[in-house]
Write an enzyme that holds these catalytic residues in place. Sequence first.
Site, short mmCIF file in Angstrom:
data_model
loop_
_atom_site.label_atom_id
_atom_site.label_comp_id
_atom_site.label_asym_id
_atom_site.label_seq_id
_atom_site.Cartn_x
_atom_site.Cartn_y
_atom_site.Cartn_z
N ASN A 32 0.85 -1.19 0.00
CA ASN A 32 0.00 0.00 0.00
C ASN A 32 0.89 1.24 0.00
O ASN A 32 1.86 1.31 0.75
CB ASN A 32 -0.91 0.00 1.23
CG ASN A 32 -1.90 -1.14 1.21
OD1 ASN A 32 -2.38 -1.54 0.16
ND2 ASN A 32 -2.19 -1.69 2.38
N HIS B 195 6.46 -1.48 3.41
CA HIS B 195 6.24 -2.87 3.84
C HIS B 195 5.43 -3.61 2.80
O HIS B 195 4.55 -3.04 2.15
CB HIS B 195 5.55 -2.94 5.20
CG HIS B 195 4.28 -2.17 5.29
ND1 HIS B 195 4.25 -0.81 5.49
CD2 HIS B 195 2.98 -2.57 5.20
CE1 HIS B 195 3.00 -0.40 5.54
NE2 HIS B 195 2.20 -1.45 5.34
P1 AMP Z 1 -0.78 -0.49 5.77
O1 AMP Z 1 -2.22 -0.12 5.87
O2 AMP Z 1 -0.42 -1.11 4.45
O3 AMP Z 1 0.12 0.65 6.17
O4 AMP Z 1 -0.58 -1.69 6.79
C1 AMP Z 1 -0.16 -1.53 8.10
C2 AMP Z 1 -0.35 -2.88 8.75
O5 AMP Z 1 0.40 -2.90 9.94
C3 AMP Z 1 -1.81 -3.19 9.13
O6 AMP Z 1 -2.22 -4.39 8.48
C4 AMP Z 1 -1.74 -3.36 10.65
O7 AMP Z 1 -2.58 -4.39 11.13
C5 AMP Z 1 -0.27 -3.67 10.88
N1 AMP Z 1 0.23 -3.29 12.19
C6 AMP Z 1 0.09 -2.11 12.82
N2 AMP Z 1 0.75 -2.12 14.00
C7 AMP Z 1 1.34 -3.34 14.10
C8 AMP Z 1 2.15 -3.98 15.09
N3 AMP Z 1 2.51 -3.35 16.22
N4 AMP Z 1 2.56 -5.25 14.88
C9 AMP Z 1 2.19 -5.90 13.74
N5 AMP Z 1 1.44 -5.35 12.77
C10 AMP Z 1 1.01 -4.10 12.94
#
Ligand code: AMP
Length: 119
Positions: free
Chosen positions: A93, A106
């Site tokens: 994303n 990521h």
């Molecule tokens: P995005 O919307 O592509 O920026 O995805 C961010 C992702 O990070 C989401 O799917 C969240 O569930 C995940 N996320 C946020 N905080 C954490 C965390 N502390 N540990 C693992 N995943 C996380």
Amino acid sequence: MSHPDNCLFCKIAAGAIPSRKVYEDDELFAFHDIHPAAPVHFLLIPKLHIDSLAQAGPEHAAILGRMTLLAPRLALEQGCNPYPEGGFRTVINTGAEGGQEVHHLHMHVMGGPRPWLRG
Ligand code: AMP
Ligand code: ZN
């Protein structure tokens, strides 16, 4: 670049914030998504802070290549079924309209038997 000192995923890669680690080497780190959208859902990140794919340049070609090539191996290790009946989805994303919430580049890797929570 934003502020890596204040970046959630930089802190996770450094072990300063706990995560369920999937993989680590000198350049890359992978950990389970805290809100999985599929039976297998982990995030693969460069340890180097890059805000997003929109900020990546030619100097990042090798690390992005390594991420892309590592995804299938980790997907299988994490329980995704083999291609072609199985497989997995990779998503990067980018920006607000791309659904990016965490501004450290990521790759989502999602797989496992359907139905999934989303998608
Ligand atoms: P995005 O919307 O592509 O920026 O995805 C961010 C992702 O990070 C989401 O799917 C969240 O569930 C995940 N996320 C946020 N905080 C954490 C965390 N502390 N540990 C693992 N995943 C996380
Ligand atoms: Zn970061």
